[in-house]
Design a protein around this motif. Structure first.
Motif, PDB file in Angstrom:
ATOM      1  N   GLY A  51       1.664  53.850  79.411  1.00  0.00           N
ATOM      2  CA  GLY A  51       1.472  53.230  80.710  1.00  0.00           C
ATOM      3  C   GLY A  51       2.500  53.599  81.748  1.00  0.00           C
ATOM      4  N   ALA A  52       3.407  54.536  81.437  1.00  0.00           N
ATOM      5  CA  ALA A  52       4.434  54.931  82.397  1.00  0.00           C
ATOM      6  C   ALA A  52       3.846  55.835  83.474  1.00  0.00           C
ATOM      7  CB  ALA A  52       5.579  55.648  81.684  1.00  0.00           C
ATOM      8  N   VAL A  53       4.559  55.964  84.577  1.00  0.00           N
ATOM      9  CA  VAL A  53       4.254  56.948  85.614  1.00  0.00           C
ATOM     10  C   VAL A  53       5.345  58.005  85.566  1.00  0.00           C
ATOM     11  CG1 VAL A  53       4.061  57.374  88.086  1.00  0.00           C
ATOM     12  CG2 VAL A  53       2.993  55.354  87.093  1.00  0.00           C
ATOM     13  N   LEU A  54       4.932  59.277  85.532  1.00  0.00           N
ATOM     14  CA  LEU A  54       5.865  60.391  85.425  1.00  0.00           C
ATOM     15  C   LEU A  54       5.939  61.116  86.760  1.00  0.00           C
ATOM     16  CD1 LEU A  54       7.617  61.979  83.330  1.00  0.00           C
ATOM     17  CD2 LEU A  54       5.631  63.456  82.991  1.00  0.00           C
ATOM     18  N   LEU A  55       7.145  61.171  87.338  1.00  0.00           N
ATOM     19  CA  LEU A  55       7.362  61.915  88.577  1.00  0.00           C
ATOM     20  C   LEU A  55       8.077  63.213  88.249  1.00  0.00           C
ATOM     21  CD1 LEU A  55       8.701  59.145  91.029  1.00  0.00           C
ATOM     22  CD2 LEU A  55       6.347  59.737  90.502  1.00  0.00           C
ATOM     23  N   THR A  56       7.602  64.317  88.800  1.00  0.00           N
ATOM     24  CA  THR A  56       8.261  65.610  88.624  1.00  0.00           C
ATOM     25  C   THR A  56       8.512  66.212  89.995  1.00  0.00           C
ATOM     26  OG1 THR A  56       6.094  66.680  88.361  1.00  0.00           O
ATOM     27  CG2 THR A  56       7.282  66.078  86.357  1.00  0.00           C
ATOM     28  N   GLY A  57       9.701  66.795  90.148  1.00  0.00           N
ATOM     29  CA  GLY A  57      10.073  67.373  91.432  1.00  0.00           C
ATOM     30  C   GLY A  57      10.552  68.792  91.281  1.00  0.00           C
ATOM     31  N   ASP A  58      10.911  69.374  92.433  1.00  0.00           N
ATOM     32  CA  ASP A  58      11.335  70.773  92.415  1.00  0.00           C
ATOM     33  C   ASP A  58      12.816  70.939  92.087  1.00  0.00           C
ATOM     34  OD1 ASP A  58      12.579  69.875  94.703  1.00  0.00           O
ATOM     35  OD2 ASP A  58      11.221  70.898  96.088  1.00  0.00           O
ATOM     36  N   GLY A  59      13.546  69.809  92.024  1.00  0.00           N
ATOM     37  CA  GLY A  59      14.948  69.870  91.631  1.00  0.00           C
ATOM     38  C   GLY A  59      15.896  70.289  92.717  1.00  0.00           C
TER      39      GLY A  59
END
Length: 664
Positions: free
Chosen positions: A654-662
Motif C-alpha cells: 500500500g505504499a506510494v513510491l516516488l522516484t526522481g532524477d537525483g
C-alpha cells in the motif's frame, strides 16, 4: 483474536491505530489536548473503536512526550540529590557548551541545574572504582539527610554514590533508609549502573524528577481506558524502540523520554528496505534517523533541553541521559511552525509552533500567525477533504509576511515551504553527511502529517532518488508502536571483569524478571576502548577475544575514519532482553482495496518549475497507477506532493513510491 491499539501523542496531533488479526482496522487523527493529553487519547480511541467491543482489546501501546515536556518545561517533582561526601557540587556545577547565540553573549548565564544546590546532600562513605570499600557507610549521616529532606517537604530523591556501579551495597542501604521518610526514591544502581558520575547522576535525577508524574499519568490513563471498557495491559515505548509495561515505565521513567520519536523509526524500518533514512515531520518537529541492515542506529547517551543539539546529540547541551535511545536528529520544524521576520527583516520559520491550540490560522481556532500549514494551503498542496481548513484565513496570515517582504502571497508561501524544507534537511545532514554516510545510497521513508509534502524536496537536496511513503503515513508512528516487541535493557560497568558470562547471566535474569514473560531472547554487547583512552564503542559480544577485537577495530574505523589497532579493555556489559513468546505483528494491508480505477480530481497548485500555479491531477491511493509530476496524492491523514521531475507509482503493502532524477 483481539485488537491492539497504538497511541502516539504529539505536539499537535494525537494519532491512534486499531489493529486486528488481519492488520490495521481503523485509524484516527485528532488534535492533542495539552492541558489533559488523556482527553485526546480517549477521543481517538473511541473513534477507532466505533462499534467494536472494547473488551476485545488485548493490548494498548503508548508513546508520549510527557517526560520530555516535563524536562523542557520544568514541571517535574522537586528532587533531593544524595551523594558521597565531597561530591555534592558535581550536579550544580554541571556542564554547558555555549552554542548558537550564546557564543556571543557577554552576559551569558548558564541554565539552572536540574537540582538546586541547596537540595544536594552528602553522606559519609567511599568506594573505589574497583568496588573496594574505602570508608564504611555511616547510617547516621543518611538519617540526618533524610530528616532534612522530609522537613523541606521534598517527596522525591535521587541517590548516586561514587562508584556504586562497582559496589552497590552502600547505595542500596542509603535508598532503604531514605524510603522511611521520602515517598519516591531512585538509586542509580537500580536505574543505570554505568561509569561516569555526572551522567549517571543526571540520569538518576531525571528519573526521580519525572517518575511521580509518569506514575500518576499512567495510572489515570488506565482508569480512563477502563471507563470506556478497555481493561487490557498498557505498555509504553522505550527510547530504544522496545516496549515495557506501564508499571516498569513508572519505575524507570527516564527510559521513556524519547519514546515518541522511536516509534516512527520502527515504522520506517518495517518497510522491508534494508537501508533507509527515516523522515518524520509532524506538526511541531521533524526527525531523521538512519536505518542500516533493517536496524536503526542506537546511541547510549543523549541530551534533553539543549540549544542547537538537533535532538540531543551535541555534548554539553541540556541534561545528559545515559540510556539506550534510537539515534535520531530532531529540529523544531513542522506543519505548525510559525513563520516570522527577524529584526533584520529576514524570513525565519520555527522553532516556535502554533501547536494544536490555537493552531495554524487556517484551523479557524483563533490563531493568526502564518505557519507552514497555512503556506502549503495557499500553495494548493492541501485541501479541506479530511480536516476543515480555511483558505481565506491562511491567505490573510501569509499576506502579513508578503507585505513587509515586498513579494506576492504565493512567493511568500513558497519561501516558507523552502525554508522549512532546508531546516529539515539539516536533520538528515546530521545523521548522514556529518557521520561520513553518503545518503545517495538510501531511500527516504517519509511519514507524519506533513512529511510527504516536503519529502521530495528534502531528498533532492541530497541526490536521493527514491522516496517511500508507507500506507497510513499520517499515523505511521502509532502503527510503529505495534511493531515494538516487549523488551528492556540492562547495563553494568566492570573494568575487564573476570567473569563476563556471570555478569551477562545476572543482567538477563534481572531484565527477564521485569518483563515477566515465559520465554525471552537475549542480545549481548559490550563497551570496548583502547587501553588508556577515555571513551568506548559498543560492539556485539563474542566469547572469542580475537573476534571481539576485530569487531571493535572495524567499528573504530567506521566511526573515526582511522584504522587503528592496539590493546583493548572491556568497560561495560549490556543486554537487551525481548519477549520471544509474542506473536508476530500482522502485515499492514493497503488502505484501499480493489482494482486501481477512478478519475483523479484536479486543482491549482504552485510549482516554480511549472511557471507558478498549474492545474495538476489529484489522486488517491485507489486511483494512482503511475503519474509524472507535478501531481498530488491525497490520504485521509496526509498529502503527498509530487514535484516536476518526479514520478509516483504504487509500491508494496500500500505504499506510494516516488522516484526522481537525483538532481541536487
Amino acid at each position: 483474536m483481539g485488537y491492539a491499539i497504538g497511541v502516539d501523542v504529539g505536539g499537535t496531533f494525537t494519532d491512534v491505530v486499531l489493529s486486528g488479526p488481519d492488520g490495521v482496522a481503523a485509524v484516527a487523527k485528532c488534535l492533542s489536548t495539552h492541558d489533559d493529553p488523556i482527553a485526546g487519547i480517549v477521543t481517538g480511541v473511541t473513534r477507532v473503536l466505533g462499534s467494536a467491543d472494547p473488551a476485545r482489546v488485548t493490548r494498548v501501546v503508548h508513546a508520549t512526550t510527557l517526560a520530555t515536556n516535563a524536562v523542557l518545561e520544568r514541571t517535574g517533582a522537586r528532587v533531593a540529590f544524595v551523594t558521597t561526601r565531597g561530591f555534592r557540587a558535581v550536579v550544580p556545577l554541571g556542564r554547558y557548551a555555549r552554542v548558537e547565540e550564546d557564543r556571543y553573549d557577554l552576559r551569558f548565564t548558564p541554565p539552572p541545574p536540574p537540582v538546586a544546590p541547596g537540595d544536594c546532600f552528602e553522606v559519609d562513605e567511599r568506594v573505589s572504582a574497583r568496588g573496594d570499600v574505602l570508608t564504611p557507610l555511616d547510617p547516621a549521616s543518611v538519617r540526618r539527610a533524610a530528616a532534612e529532606i522530609a522537613r523541606r517537604d521534598i517527596t522525591s530523591a535521587a541517590v548516586c554514590l561514587l562508584h556504586s556501579y562497582a559496589e552497590p551495597a552502600h547505595e542500596r542501604q542509603v535508598a532503604a533508609i531514605l524510603r522511611e521518610r521520602v515517598p519516591h526514591v531512585v538509586a542509580s544502581c537500580e536505574i543505570w549502573p554505568e561509569i561516569r558520575e555526572y551522567e549517571r547522576a543526571t540520569t538518576t535525577i531525571m528519573s526521580a524528577y519525572i517518575g511521580p508524574l509518569m506514575a500518576s499519568y499512567l495510572s489515570r490513563l488506565r482508569e480512563c481506558l477502563a471507563a470506556i471498557g478497555i481493561h487490557a495491559p498498557v505498555h509504553v515505548m522505550e527510547s530504544g524502540g522496545g516496549v515495557i509495561s506501564a508499571e516498569l515505565a513508572a519505575g524507570r521513567a527516564v527510559a521513556a523520554i524519547e519514546s515518541g520519536p522511536a516509534a516512527g523509526v520502527l515504522a520506517a524500518a518495517g518497510t522491508g528496505l534494508p537501508d533507509v533514512i527515516s523522515f518524520d515531520m509532524g506538526g511541531t518537529t521533524a526527525k531523521a534517523c538512519v536505518v542500516r541492515g533493517g536496524r536503526p542506529e542506537i546511541t547510549h547517551e543523549f541530551h534533553v533541553g539543549g540549544k542547537g543539539s538537533f535532538g540531543g546529540r551535541r555534548a554539553g547541551t541540556g541534561v545528559p541521559i545515559k540510556t539506550p535511545a534510537i539515534d535520531l536528529a530532531e529540529v523544531g520544524a513542522g506543519g505548525g511552525s510559525i513563520a516570522w521576520l527577524d529584526p533584520a527583516g529576514a524570513l525565519r520559520v520555527g522553532p516556535r509552533s502554533a501547536g494544536s491550540s490555537p493552531g495554524p490560522a487556517c484551523y479557524g481556532l483563533g490563531g493568526g500567525d502564518p505557519t507552514v500549514t497555512d503556506a502549503n494551503l495557499v500553495l494548493g498542496y492541501l485541501s479541506s477533504a479530511s480536516i476543515p481548513l480555511s483558505a481565506p484565513l491562511a491567505a490573510k496570515a501569509l499576506d502579513r509576511l508578503a507585505g513587509p517582504l515586498g513579494v506576492s502571497r504565493e512567493a511568500a508561501a513558497h519561501a516558507v515551504h523552502e525554508i522549512v524544507s532546508a531546516a529539515m534537511a539539516s536533520a538528515v545532514h546530521v545523521v548522514t553527511v556529518q557521520r561520513g554516510i553518503d545518503p545517495r545510497g538510501f531511500a527516504l521513508v517519509a511519514f507524519g502529517g506533513a512529511g510527504p509534502m516536503h519529502a521530495a524536496g528534502v531528498a533532492r537536496r541530497f541526490g536521493i532518488t527514491t522516496v517511500v511513503v508507507p500506507a497510513y503515513c499520517g499515523v505511521a508512528s502509532a502503527a510503529g508502536l505495534l511493531a515494538g516487541a516487549l523488551s528492556t535493557d540492562r547495563v553494568l560497568s566492570r573494568l575487564d571483569a573476570g567473569d563476563p558470562e556471570g555478569i551477562f547471566a545476572g543482567l538477563a535474569a534481572e531484565a527477564a524478571a521485569d518483563l515477566g514473560v515465559p520465554e525471552v531472547r537475549v542480545a549481548r554487547s559490550v563497551d570496548v576502548r583502547f587501553r588508556g583512552q577515555s571513551h568506548e564503542l559498543t560492539v556485539e559480544w563474542s566469547e572469542s577475544r580475537e573476534e571481539l577485537e576485530s569487531r571493535f577495530f572495524a567499528k573504530y574505523a567506521q566511526v573515526y575514519g582511522i584504522a587503528q589497532q592496539g590493546e583493548i579493555e572491556l568497560v561495560s556489559y549490556r543486554v537487551r532482553v525481548t519477549d520471544a513468546s509474542a506473536p508476530a505483528v500482522p502485515a499492514t494491508p493497503p488502505p484501499a482495496t480493489g482494482a486501481r480505477a477512478g478519475i483523479p480530481g484536479r486543482r491549482r497548485a504552485y510549482f516554480p518549475e511549472a511557471g507558478g500555479y498549474a492545474d495538476v491531477p489529484v489522486h488517491t491511493r485507489a486511483t494512482l497507477d503511475h503519474v509524472a509530476g507535478p501531481a498530488i496524492v491525497e490520504d485521509a491523514e496526509s498529502t503527498i506532493v509530487v514535484p516536476p521531475g518526479w514520478h509516483a507509482a504504487p509500491g508494496a503493502a500500500g505504499a506510494v513510491l516516488l522516484t526522481g532524477d537525483g538532481a541536487a
